[in-house]
Enzyme design. Structure first.
Site, PDB file in Angstrom:
ATOM      1  N   GLN A   1      -5.211  -1.800   9.393  1.00  0.00           N
ATOM      2  CA  GLN A   1      -5.121  -2.789   8.323  1.00  0.00           C
ATOM      3  C   GLN A   1      -5.496  -4.243   9.687  1.00  0.00           C
ATOM      4  O   GLN A   1      -5.376  -4.118  10.686  1.00  0.00           O
ATOM      5  CB  GLN A   1      -3.346  -3.249   8.294  1.00  0.00           C
ATOM      6  CG  GLN A   1      -3.129  -4.768   7.536  1.00  0.00           C
ATOM      7  CD  GLN A   1      -3.887  -4.834   6.363  1.00  0.00           C
ATOM      8  OE1 GLN A   1      -3.805  -3.469   5.611  1.00  0.00           O
ATOM      9  NE2 GLN A   1      -4.071  -5.906   5.662  1.00  0.00           N
TER      10      GLN A   1
ATOM     11  N   LYS B   1       0.897  -1.261   0.033  1.00  0.00           N
ATOM     12  CA  LYS B   1      -0.182   0.130  -0.132  1.00  0.00           C
ATOM     13  C   LYS B   1       0.766   1.314  -0.030  1.00  0.00           C
ATOM     14  O   LYS B   1       0.903   2.379  -0.696  1.00  0.00           O
ATOM     15  CB  LYS B   1      -1.071  -0.028   1.129  1.00  0.00           C
ATOM     16  CG  LYS B   1      -2.185  -0.963   1.259  1.00  0.00           C
ATOM     17  CD  LYS B   1      -2.880  -1.417   1.988  1.00  0.00           C
ATOM     18  CE  LYS B   1      -3.938  -2.450   1.941  1.00  0.00           C
ATOM     19  NZ  LYS B   1      -4.466  -2.834   3.246  1.00  0.00           N
TER      20      LYS B   1
ATOM     21  N   ASP C   1     -11.607   2.183   3.296  1.00  0.00           N
ATOM     22  CA  ASP C   1     -12.071   0.820   3.011  1.00  0.00           C
ATOM     23  C   ASP C   1     -13.313   0.666   3.000  1.00  0.00           C
ATOM     24  O   ASP C   1     -13.801  -0.423   2.471  1.00  0.00           O
ATOM     25  CB  ASP C   1     -11.395  -0.045   4.542  1.00  0.00           C
ATOM     26  CG  ASP C   1     -10.219  -0.486   4.397  1.00  0.00           C
ATOM     27  OD1 ASP C   1      -9.848  -0.920   3.259  1.00  0.00           O
ATOM     28  OD2 ASP C   1      -9.717  -0.705   5.445  1.00  0.00           O
TER      29      ASP C   1
END
Ligand code: GUN
Length: 285
Positions: A97, A53, A120
């Protein structure tokens, strides 16, 4: 024999679009785009994802801010960090995460992220917006799958779409996105009866069940578009998807490989969401 859907190429095209727009925003409006990535603990797979990422951020011209916290971090400390990032103007998107260590309540953390920075699209507000088709962010993996289907030139309208898997991250939002494109959608899962029969009716089959080689060629309709979201590591160390590729490619018209199919799309769509967040926060979109 199926045509391969090249996730790396489609992902590169999405990232190129994002990079171009990011450069334009910087040059014309002096706007910088920033993503905060939070990782707790030292799970090796999570570490690889987070590194990827960060690399993607650099490639598209974003600032990335990494917060690598010790396994022993308390829930309160993590929530404090999320609140600081919610208020930090340099940070347009926040990604925590997953999975988090067992002593931390993932739901509480997701709920603490400002919905405007929730790149997200896991926050209940963003999940709800997807249900009513009025979203700013789409969850990255299902959005990537839609882009891959689009890349085949397939019109989803009226097609029988079967999604195997009902997770909040992939299966459920995937079904909603296919429905919004006028697909006739069936969601299957581990308790579904007549799975083979249902799969054989699918013009578009998206598999996200998390079991190696779960879908075999005899379950696939001749000419179907097959998207494999799975990523399983076999005992011999090899990566494989949820679809048995060798038998499936003999039936499908288009199929994604694993790796190199859906995987690269997830990060590309994360970059797209972060750019959208930055534009919205600047009042541009
Ligand atoms: N862990 C595995 N996939 C994801 C993802 O898409 N987002 C986050 N935050 N964590 C993950």
């Amino acid at each position: 024999m199926a045509q391969l859907i090249d996730g790396k190429a489609v992902s590169a095209a999405v990232k190129a679009e994002v990079a171009e727009e990011t450069a334009k925003l910087r040059d014309e409006k002096g706007l910088k785009v920033g993503l905060a990535v939070v990782i707790v603990g030292s799970d090796p797979a999570s570490r690889v994802y987070v590194n990827n990422k960060k690399k993607a951020c650099e490639a598209v011209g974003f600032q990335s801010y990494e917060y690598a916290l010790d396994e022993s971090t308390t829930q309160e400390q993590l929530l404090d960090l999320v609140n600081v990032l919610n208020r930090d103007d340099r940070v347009n998107g926040i990604l925590v995460q997953l999975p988090l260590p067992k002593h931390i309540d993932e739901k509480a953390v997701i709920n603490a992220i400002s919905p405007d920075k929730d790149v997200d699209a896991f926050h209940p507000i963003n999940v709800g917006k997807i249900m009513i088709g009025e979203y700013s962010f789409l969850p990255c993996t299902p959005a990537g799958v839609m882009r891959l289907i689009e890349s085949t030139g397939t019109d989803i309208t009226g097609k029988q779409c079967v999604v195997i898997g009902r997770s909040n991250i992939v299966g459920k939002p995937q079904a909603m996105l296919l429905l919004q494109k006028n697909g006739t959608v069936t969601i299957c899962h581990s308790k579904t009866k007549n799975l083979k029969e249902i799969c054989l009716g699918a013009d578009i089959l998206v598999v996200a069940i998390g079991r190696a080689n779960f879908v075999t060629g005899d379950m696939i309709k001749e000419g179907a578009v097959v998207i494999d979201v799975g990523m399983n590591r076999l005992e011999n160390g090899k990566l494989c998807g949820d679809v048995e590729f060798e038998s499936a490619e003999k039936k499908a018209s288009f199929i994604t490989p694993v790796p190199g199919g859906v995987g690269p799309m997830t990060i590309a769509m994360l970059m797209k969401n972060t750019l959208t967040a930055a534009k919205q926060q600047a009042g541009i979109e």
